[in-house]
Scaffold this active site. Structure first.
Site, short mmCIF file in Angstrom:
data_model
loop_
_atom_site.label_atom_id
_atom_site.label_comp_id
_atom_site.label_asym_id
_atom_site.label_seq_id
_atom_site.Cartn_x
_atom_site.Cartn_y
_atom_site.Cartn_z
CE1 TYR A 120 -3.92 4.00 10.29
CE2 TYR A 120 -2.57 3.39 8.41
CZ TYR A 120 -3.78 3.38 9.06
OH TYR A 120 -4.86 2.77 8.48
N PRO A 142 -2.04 0.07 0.68
CG PRO A 142 -1.10 -1.70 1.87
CD PRO A 142 -0.97 -0.93 0.60
CE1 TYR A 178 -7.04 5.17 7.97
CE2 TYR A 178 -9.09 4.80 9.17
CZ TYR A 178 -7.84 4.37 8.77
OH TYR A 178 -7.39 3.13 9.15
CE LYS A 233 -10.35 6.24 2.23
NZ LYS A 233 -10.86 5.63 3.46
CG HIS A 251 -11.06 1.35 15.93
ND1 HIS A 251 -9.77 1.00 15.63
CD2 HIS A 251 -11.50 0.42 16.80
CE1 HIS A 251 -9.44 -0.10 16.30
NE2 HIS A 251 -10.48 -0.48 17.00
P1 RFL Z 1 -10.28 -9.30 -5.30
O1 RFL Z 1 -10.52 -9.37 -3.82
O2 RFL Z 1 -8.92 -9.44 -5.81
O3 RFL Z 1 -11.24 -10.39 -5.96
C1 RFL Z 1 -11.15 -10.74 -7.33
C2 RFL Z 1 -11.66 -12.15 -7.50
O4 RFL Z 1 -11.60 -12.48 -8.89
C3 RFL Z 1 -11.04 -13.78 -9.05
N1 RFL Z 1 -10.44 -13.87 -10.38
C4 RFL Z 1 -11.04 -14.45 -11.44
N2 RFL Z 1 -12.24 -15.05 -11.57
C5 RFL Z 1 -12.56 -15.56 -12.77
N3 RFL Z 1 -11.74 -15.48 -13.85
C6 RFL Z 1 -10.53 -14.90 -13.78
N4 RFL Z 1 -9.73 -14.83 -14.82
C7 RFL Z 1 -10.14 -14.35 -12.53
N5 RFL Z 1 -9.04 -13.69 -12.09
C8 RFL Z 1 -9.24 -13.41 -10.80
C9 RFL Z 1 -10.04 -13.90 -7.91
O5 RFL Z 1 -9.76 -15.26 -7.60
C10 RFL Z 1 -10.77 -13.16 -6.78
O6 RFL Z 1 -11.57 -14.02 -6.01
O7 RFL Z 1 -10.84 -7.90 -5.89
P2 RFL Z 1 -12.09 -6.99 -5.44
O8 RFL Z 1 -13.35 -7.79 -5.31
O9 RFL Z 1 -12.05 -5.83 -6.35
O10 RFL Z 1 -11.73 -6.51 -3.96
C11 RFL Z 1 -10.63 -5.68 -3.70
C12 RFL Z 1 -10.08 -5.92 -2.29
O11 RFL Z 1 -9.88 -7.31 -2.12
C13 RFL Z 1 -8.77 -5.15 -2.06
O12 RFL Z 1 -8.89 -3.85 -2.58
C14 RFL Z 1 -8.41 -5.05 -0.56
O13 RFL Z 1 -8.05 -6.30 -0.04
C15 RFL Z 1 -7.27 -4.06 -0.35
N6 RFL Z 1 -6.83 -3.94 1.04
C16 RFL Z 1 -7.55 -3.18 1.96
N7 RFL Z 1 -8.72 -2.61 1.60
C17 RFL Z 1 -9.47 -1.90 2.52
O14 RFL Z 1 -10.52 -1.38 2.16
N8 RFL Z 1 -9.07 -1.77 3.84
C18 RFL Z 1 -7.90 -2.32 4.29
O15 RFL Z 1 -7.61 -2.23 5.49
C19 RFL Z 1 -7.09 -3.03 3.32
N9 RFL Z 1 -5.91 -3.62 3.71
C20 RFL Z 1 -5.66 -4.58 1.46
C21 RFL Z 1 -5.21 -4.39 2.81
C22 RFL Z 1 -4.93 -5.41 0.61
C23 RFL Z 1 -3.77 -6.02 1.04
N10 RFL Z 1 -3.10 -6.86 0.11
C24 RFL Z 1 -2.53 -8.09 0.44
C25 RFL Z 1 -3.19 -6.57 -1.31
C26 RFL Z 1 -4.06 -4.98 3.26
C27 RFL Z 1 -3.30 -5.77 2.38
C28 RFL Z 1 -2.03 -6.36 2.94
C1 PHB Z 2 -5.29 -4.24 8.46
O1 PHB Z 2 -5.75 -4.36 9.61
O2 PHB Z 2 -5.00 -5.22 7.76
C2 PHB Z 2 -5.08 -2.87 7.91
C3 PHB Z 2 -5.52 -1.76 8.63
C4 PHB Z 2 -5.29 -0.50 8.14
C5 PHB Z 2 -4.64 -0.34 6.93
C6 PHB Z 2 -4.22 -1.43 6.20
C7 PHB Z 2 -4.44 -2.71 6.69
O3 PHB Z 2 -4.40 0.92 6.47
#
Ligand code: RFL
Ligand code: PHB
Length: 390
Positions: free
Chosen positions: A200, A292, A384, A296, A72
């Site tokens: 957005y 989110p 971004y 980031k 994008h």
């Molecule tokens: P994670 O992905 O939470 O992974 C942590 C892992 O550790 C395990 N764990 C354990 N293992 C052993 N012993 C324990 N006691 C443990 N406790 C937990 C868990 O089971 C898991 O497998 O953390 P990590 O690796 O730091 O990664 C972070 C990302 O997952 C997170 O920041 C993103 O998903 C955030 N996020 C987004 N990030 C982006 O860069 N771009 C996006 O577009 C974006 N959109 C989002 C998002 C997060 C969202 N939610 C639901 C929080 C959209 C949403 C809706």
């Molecule tokens: C997504 O596609 O899940 C998404 C995209 C942009 C954001 C957050 C989530 O800022």
């Protein structure tokens, strides 16, 4: 068992770190509480920055990203139904890529299996020991039996609710936090997205985001009050609210259909400092959370582990502690800029329950300024697409 680095958590932070260490010839074992299917099926991030794409290329895992990732060049912003565009490529020379976290995890796990990397799944009661000394170790239970792993360094990559951050004494750990008075209700549906780019949208009724996973799969979000449940949001209600908030132009292009995933995520900003205590190093959501809005979260996990891997490589291959001593400060400098950007983009796009007419006018003025000023647009764009790794 003995290894050089014990990595707690097999999310993006843990797996990217494991691949980076392995590429440098450093031994590590990943210890994960859940199973592979659980981690791979969690619907989360959708946007990867160029630093993440570059890292995947360096690790030789871009075969599917090159086929299915959607590059994008810009994004759309909406004010009360009217859209304007920010051109990332023109303003910064860089782009972002739509490639779901589920796909990233799939690629990381496939390559880990091919490369014979060690991941312990379903580890219960993980505990970290002797972190203040030079011979830390990790214990857990698997199939009822107690296990122990001795190591030189521990990487806490176990997300916001993990054990790693909780192992740092409260007298040492400083916490900075904002909890927002709303959440995001997100759906996935196998319908074509309403636009080629993300939208957005700021609307008096609340924020909405149009995103996607592929040319045939849409990801949409609407801001909802804390306390709302998915049962209160039928598909019909969701589509009506989304279309209202996106405005008539985008709404006319929305294809509705049955959702196959629907969940609500609360929004939070959080930083725990320092990111290092003794032989424990935090990375990703274990150390910090962003709302989110700026896309980031996963990308900050990636920049953390790039820096952490460099520090650990210096420690093992050159015998120098300079890198691990500097890790927390170096990582936090980029983390706080991601925090700032995510907080700011949230503050100008969401409806806050205590917002009065003045606050609303300021919000609209901010977006209108953005619409008319190339300087303002460049500031948004460079944050971004992702700030450089320094
Ligand atoms: P994670 O992905 O939470 O992974 C942590 C892992 O550790 C395990 N764990 C354990 N293992 C052993 N012993 C324990 N006691 C443990 N406790 C937990 C868990 O089971 C898991 O497998 O953390 P990590 O690796 O730091 O990664 C972070 C990302 O997952 C997170 O920041 C993103 O998903 C955030 N996020 C987004 N990030 C982006 O860069 N771009 C996006 O577009 C974006 N959109 C989002 C998002 C997060 C969202 N939610 C639901 C929080 C959209 C949403 C809706
Ligand atoms: C997504 O596609 O899940 C998404 C995209 C942009 C954001 C957050 C989530 O800022």
């Amino acid at each position: 068992m003995r290894t050089q680095v014990a990595i707690i958590g097999a999310g993006p932070a843990g797996l990217f770190l494991a691949h980076l260490l392995r590429a440098a010839g450093i031994d590590c074992v990943v210890i994960e509480r859940r199973d592979r299917a659980y981690v791979e099926q969690r619907v989360r991030a959708g946007i990867v920055e160029q630093i993440t794409v570059d890292l995947m290329r360096r690790l030789g895992i871009t075969e599917r990203l090159d086929r299915f990732g959607l590059v994008h060049d810009g994004t759309q912003l909406g004010i009360a139904g009217e859209l304007f565009r920010i051109d990332f490529l023109k303003l910064t020379g860089s782009t972002v890529t739509v490639y779901g976290q589920q796909e990233v995890m799939h690629d990381l796990f496939e390559a880990a299996a091919e490369r014979g990397m060690e991941i312990v799944w379903n580890a219960d009661e993980v505990e970290l020991h002797e972190l203040a000394g030079t011979q830390p170790y990790v214990t857990w239970r698997k199939d009822g039996a107690e296990q122990r792993l001795d190591c030189a360094l521990v990487a806490g990559c176990d997300g916001f609710h993990g054990v790693s951050r909780a192992s740092i004494p409260t007298s040492v750990l400083q916490v900075f936090e904002r909890v927002y008075p709303f959440g995001w209700l997100g759906i996935l549906a196998d319908v074509p997205p309403c636009d080629e780019e993300l939208i957005y949208a700021n609307h008096a009724r609340g924020f909405a985001l149009a995103s996607m996973r592929s040319p045939t799969r849409s990801r949409y979000y609407v801001q909802v009050p804390l306390g709302d449940t998915v049962e209160e949001w039928s598909d019909a209600r969701f589509w009506d609210e989304l279309c209202e908030r996106l405005g008539p132009d985008a709404a006319a292009r929305v294809t509705t259909g049955p959702s196959f995933e629907k969940s609500i995520a609360p929004l939070r900003s959080f930083v725990g400092e320092p990111m290092r205590w003794g032989r424990l190093f935090l990375a990703g959501d274990a150390a910090h959370i962003v709302p989110p809005t700026g896309a980031k979260g996963m990308n900050l996990a990636v920049s953390d582990v790039i820096m952490l891997s460099e520090a650990m490589i210096e420690f093992f291959l050159e015998g120098s502690e300079a890198g691990i001593d500097g890790y927390s400060q170096r990582a936090l400098a980029r983390v706080w800029k991601g925090e700032r950007f995510s907080w700011w983009l949230t503050s100008i796009t969401h409806r806050f329950p205590d917002m009065d007419a003045f606050a609303r006018r300021i919000q609209i003025a901010e977006l209108d300024y953005l619409r008319g000023s190339e300087a303002a647009q460049r500031t948004l764009a460079e944050n971004y697409v992702g700030l450089p790794l320094e």
